[in-house]
Design an enzyme around this catalytic site. Sequence first.
Site, short mmCIF file in Angstrom:
data_model
loop_
_atom_site.label_atom_id
_atom_site.label_comp_id
_atom_site.label_asym_id
_atom_site.label_seq_id
_atom_site.Cartn_x
_atom_site.Cartn_y
_atom_site.Cartn_z
CB CYS A 1 -26.97 -8.50 21.45
SG CYS A 1 -26.98 -10.09 22.78
CG HIS B 1 -23.10 -12.83 22.06
ND1 HIS B 1 -22.90 -14.07 23.46
CD2 HIS B 1 -23.83 -11.87 22.43
CE1 HIS B 1 -23.78 -13.27 24.07
NE2 HIS B 1 -24.87 -12.02 23.78
#
Lengths: 337, 337, 337, 337
Positions: B140, B220
Amino acid sequence: MLSVGVNGYGTIGKRVADAVVAQPDMELVGVAKTRPNYEAGRAVKNGYPLYAAIEERAEKFDAADIDLAGLVEELVEEADVMVDATPSGIGAENKSLYEEHDTPALYQGGEDADLVDTSFNARANFADAAGADHVRVVSCNTTGLSRLVAPLEEEYGIEKVRATLVRRGGDPAQTDRGPINDILPNPRTIPSHHGPDVQTIFPDLAIDTLGLKVPATLMHTHSINVSLNGDATADEVRELLESQSRTFVIPEHLDIDGAGKLKEFALDAGRPRGDLWENCIWGESISVEGDDLYLFQAIHQESDVVPENVDAIRAVAETADADESIETTNDALGMGL
Amino acid sequence: MLSVGVNGYGTIGKRVADAVVAQPDMELVGVAKTRPNYEAGRAVKNGYPLYAAIEERAEKFDAADIDLAGLVEELVEEADVMVDATPSGIGAENKSLYEEHDTPALYQGGEDADLVDTSFNARANFADAAGADHVRVVSCNTTGLSRLVAPLEEEYGIEKVRATLVRRGGDPAQTDRGPINDILPNPRTIPSHHGPDVQTIFPDLAIDTLGLKVPATLMHTHSINVSLNGDATADEVRELLESQSRTFVIPEHLDIDGAGKLKEFALDAGRPRGDLWENCIWGESISVEGDDLYLFQAIHQESDVVPENVDAIRAVAETADADESIETTNDALGMGL
Amino acid sequence: MLSVGVNGYGTIGKRVADAVVAQPDMELVGVAKTRPNYEAGRAVKNGYPLYAAIEERAEKFDAADIDLAGLVEELVEEADVMVDATPSGIGAENKSLYEEHDTPALYQGGEDADLVDTSFNARANFADAAGADHVRVVSCNTTGLSRLVAPLEEEYGIEKVRATLVRRGGDPAQTDRGPINDILPNPRTIPSHHGPDVQTIFPDLAIDTLGLKVPATLMHTHSINVSLNGDATADEVRELLESQSRTFVIPEHLDIDGAGKLKEFALDAGRPRGDLWENCIWGESISVEGDDLYLFQAIHQESDVVPENVDAIRAVAETADADESIETTNDALGMGL
Amino acid sequence: MLSVGVNGYGTIGKRVADAVVAQPDMELVGVAKTRPNYEAGRAVKNGYPLYAAIEERAEKFDAADIDLAGLVEELVEEADVMVDATPSGIGAENKSLYEEHDTPALYQGGEDADLVDTSFNARANFADAAGADHVRVVSCNTTGLSRLVAPLEEEYGIEKVRATLVRRGGDPAQTDRGPINDILPNPRTIPSHHGPDVQTIFPDLAIDTLGLKVPATLMHTHSINVSLNGDATADEVRELLESQSRTFVIPEHLDIDGAGKLKEFALDAGRPRGDLWENCIWGESISVEGDDLYLFQAIHQESDVVPENVDAIRAVAETADADESIETTNDALGMGL
Ligand SMILES: NC(=O)c1ccc[n+]([C@@H]2O[C@H](COP(=O)([O-])OP(=O)(O)OC[C@H]3O[C@@H](n4cnc5c(N)ncnc54)[C@H](O)[C@@H]3O)[C@@H](O)[C@H]2O)c1
Ligand SMILES: NC(=O)c1ccc[n+]([C@@H]2O[C@H](COP(=O)([O-])OP(=O)(O)OC[C@H]3O[C@@H](n4cnc5c(N)ncnc54)[C@H](O)[C@@H]3O)[C@@H](O)[C@H]2O)c1
Ligand SMILES: NC(=O)c1ccc[n+]([C@@H]2O[C@H](COP(=O)([O-])OP(=O)(O)OC[C@H]3O[C@@H](n4cnc5c(N)ncnc54)[C@H](O)[C@@H]3O)[C@@H](O)[C@H]2O)c1
Ligand SMILES: NC(=O)c1ccc[n+]([C@@H]2O[C@H](COP(=O)([O-])OP(=O)(O)OC[C@H]3O[C@@H](n4cnc5c(N)ncnc54)[C@H](O)[C@@H]3O)[C@@H](O)[C@H]2O)c1
């Protein structure tokens, strides 16, 4: 068709608006908002007529290139029933607006009980709202408790409810809410106001509640004790709760340990916004020790009151009785997991 | 029609399965799982043929009343391409299974780069995967960095990237992950492994990354510095990033301050599971000081690799070139906010 | 003996008061507070003369059975130097009070730089405060950055500093601060105000800072990049930082992974309140890639400015030079871990 | 002088060691540890003879330049009483070690009740441990409940205790513990094991407990209901609890809303590590509704068992009776806030 307007288009308001749109017997005539944030843009994309809740701020919508359908007064005039989902205390300020236009109005749990003719929970006291002008759909926690109390009271009779409410600190997008790393008795005095709030629905119920606040955003969790009058077994209570349409008894084999997995379960199931309209009761937690029933339930603060608002619209407008309304609402939303 | 199988039906696997189903040129032949939890039940409700990933545990599915379509070997045999979305390191163990059946396979970012013929990012190196047997869709974070690097490198040339990755501690349903109240340099050594991982996509890029872990679950967040070779203004960079199909430049007027509101925005928009497949870059953060570009981006760890997996299927099967595949994927999913 | 008064007895003020008491050349003439909470009771138990900061609220102390020594004006009159540790912005309101009594005053980082004659960091610009009437001890983050910049600038020269500040959401007892589960770019614009604040100490320094806020309470963590002018190795930089008296290079063998273990380390060492007055720099993070130095440091927001306040008192009173003052302060507090 | 050894020098062990050192009638002959982390270094700096708990790892201490006094067997031989504060389950493995050397041993709450001759709480059953070889100091939560039950049982008689334990997810330095953003019924079954654990101290007590886990590290919080046999008023109960030496009734005027401020209060008071050895009961929460007493108490998991361990040493060695021991312990530690 019932024409419904929503004033206050935030966490609760946007969900109620979507739920109204989903009903076969209702039409959303518009929503009113104060500021042109991401939710306003979405309302317009959804094709919901958007009204300015505060005249002076209407130009801000222009600046953000968001078309307004008018001012909130026009919305109130057009609606058969208004749902007020503004922040705590603002509903009270808006009462005269609804009265001026002779439009019956629903308020949310953040308002005082004495603002209205009756407080409302579909399962418990639908009929009390018939023809009322001002009705309060009780808060997420009170709704969750009422759905539990109603069948237990009917089936066994209740001697006393003692409930500890471990409440989420804020909703997922409320970044200014704490605590970050604490467990807060809240309120520090006992009993908390939640018990009396449940008594607006069950006036004769003996109930003591204790509230806490913790650093979590997804759902409230209730640690419940009910001293029953009659004999009960855990299995019977479980069956009773499984038979209710707005309590979801979580099966053990799903292996769900908390609100994170519950929400993921709802998202996987395609629920809009991952909403959990039902009380979520852990099956393995349902226990009976002597006369004492215990269980854990998780309450999705952002959405459990949504079907209740829909039912309250019909109750006020007297277009259906409790069973009909609840069934229509449930079918239209896709209740049941 | 490309027949696709998914081995490992968790956070990534279930999303890839849904995305495959949404494609006009693909068919989901089945998914393989180890345990009958809530996700298994949902696969069956979705009509996805469910295979047992581990033969010895097949009977557990019986016990949970979940019908199996067979064992994972049969799924691999039937599929044109397998997507392995098992936990880190399990993909490597599964490699021989795919080789035995001569089925090309995609792996996820938790596997080592040298397990595969090539690492993959659709925007940056689609063609490298043509006809490969083993391809790794990068993690990711690496996906998020690659989508940023590709256009900047093309447009300006990059002298150096310095990125601080403020990573979520665990996914929302991973209740055993911490930290609860800490900010952890992670790894404590610098540079972190993320830079070299980006270099599996851009071998000649100068990049130093620093990683931290914090008590948050939603996304994130990257604090990015890119020293550019050419002259740039913030406005030009913003336009460049707005022109990319998988970077979403968050407009200021949405008033979105973090991942909570971003996810709510995605849920309001009807995105499945509230997924944000795009890099989410704060518009007002894009700044240029001398040669230094700075910006903040949020990366939805659970979903940004999903469209990349879909593209990698076509790349491996050689049924489309990069532009065609990306467009098909984007249209089918509903990319763009 | 220097007579010192502290106005504002909260997180910073109570620590400064204790630190003043520990100095061989200072006397605490009193502290001023607005409300009689647990900190007020402790001040009295400590034998610190307690003054009412706001006359109208003085009676509340009576009600809580807490004896007052007088009003803040009397304290200001008696003190050679006042340390103002009131909340951001209140210091500015208090300036005239100090001027009226001709008492030089120190302010904290929450005040604007242009309120004062000079901003202050003991290691970097002690002498600038000599004889000044109004001095601002820079914020916890700026203090942490300044202690790092000073030796690097002297030893190598600095081309540019790029720092990402991953900031704690609130102090441990600030239960109304969030976020609960988010990572917030804060401010969303880049560069943040922290860079210019460092420039109040190093006017010619090239520095870009990026700020974020996360759900943690113990310490801030800085992800630091310094492009050096001269050649450096990680080992040399490490030695340089180990040789400074207010930077603690955390040895690898302590196995400290974050602020939680750092604070426990400090508490085990008997530090008052577990305070970490030093920048805490992870030894294994100190790295040099080409001209780029990288490292992680944790900054204890509640206490790193405390020794700086003590030094600023001597600087203003001109009773010692930088080296003498720093050594006295360090010895009296027990700096060094 | 009683010679005491401590095996397992972590959260509990290091506190017990310090507390032993503070006693007038005890001598710490050494502590045993498995790894040379920051706590090992501190033991040596404190002058505590450090023994290797696992022979094979002894060389690691060499590598970290930490001097060992020997192996744990030597420590056990030398001690009159051993306190085992190793992780759950390791105590059971160590039992034979203590038996071989004929050294009576105390274990912590992580061990099973049937490992020992008796479970122990100083206030409730000190005498039961007289001369026992193996004694278990009950867990932090059970200690907290026992201190509450003992006076209420004596004064009023208890019909039933119902307690919801809102437990911290991990200790402040346990960075691998979750949950990050969830409220977990834990265990999901009711009643939890805590009730039966209290019954190891009060065999005839009717008690049902419910456990949850939340993202907080500082303290557990108990939501307590006690159905009393006799008549009681909130004021009487408050006085009763104020008269106990290890229950601290938090006065309203301190304005303490949770564990954050409680810990700050303890740190300000100079408590080592900010430890709160007492049950911390919110004064304003003490309420009586009919026969039902309610209150909130916070329990400092890291330290409330420390004075109990000290007392258990004397109980086992038969050098004092309950009152004498409790008084000596309290005086030496500085109990009372
Ligand atoms: N969020 C929950 O958990 C929850 C659960 C149950 C009940 N409630 C209750 O529902 C009500 C609404 O809460 P919410 O969480 O949706 O709040 P919210 O802040 O998410 O939404 C309120 C909306 O009202 C708008 N608003 C503010 N002033 C207004 C005005 N004068 N006129 C019109 N709109 C105005 C705001 O801009 C916002 O869009 C409150 O009474 C609350 O107590 C909230
Ligand atoms: N979650 C993220 O944030 C994320 C983001 C990008 C990449 N990834 C990578 O994707 C991969 C999968 O991660 P995830 O987060 O989806 O994990 P997950 O744990 O959510 O899902 C993995 C699934 O694989 C199943 N499984 C375990 N062993 C198996 C086996 N032997 N055969 C078949 N299935 C098995 C598990 O039961 C589970 O359903 C990893 O390589 C990870 O590094 C994860
Ligand atoms: N806490 C931190 O992390 C931190 C770090 C570095 C600098 N600072 C700066 O230090 C200053 C103080 O911050 P703090 O965290 O100690 O705040 P705080 O809120 O903990 O303490 C402030 C104290 O001042 C008192 N007060 C309020 N109004 C007053 C008045 N008019 N007169 C006298 N006292 C008054 C309050 O009652 C409180 O006791 C601010 O400028 C802040 O920006 C804070
Ligand atoms: N931390 C709490 O909240 C708490 C509260 C009350 C009771 N307890 C109980 O106290 C006991 C210790 O818990 P803790 O929190 O102090 O654990 P901890 O992990 O902080 O400390 C345990 C120590 O024992 C050491 N150790 C591990 N194996 C060992 C061995 N074979 N021989 C000697 N030492 C060994 C570890 O290195 C560590 O230093 C457990 O039974 C626990 O259930 C803990």
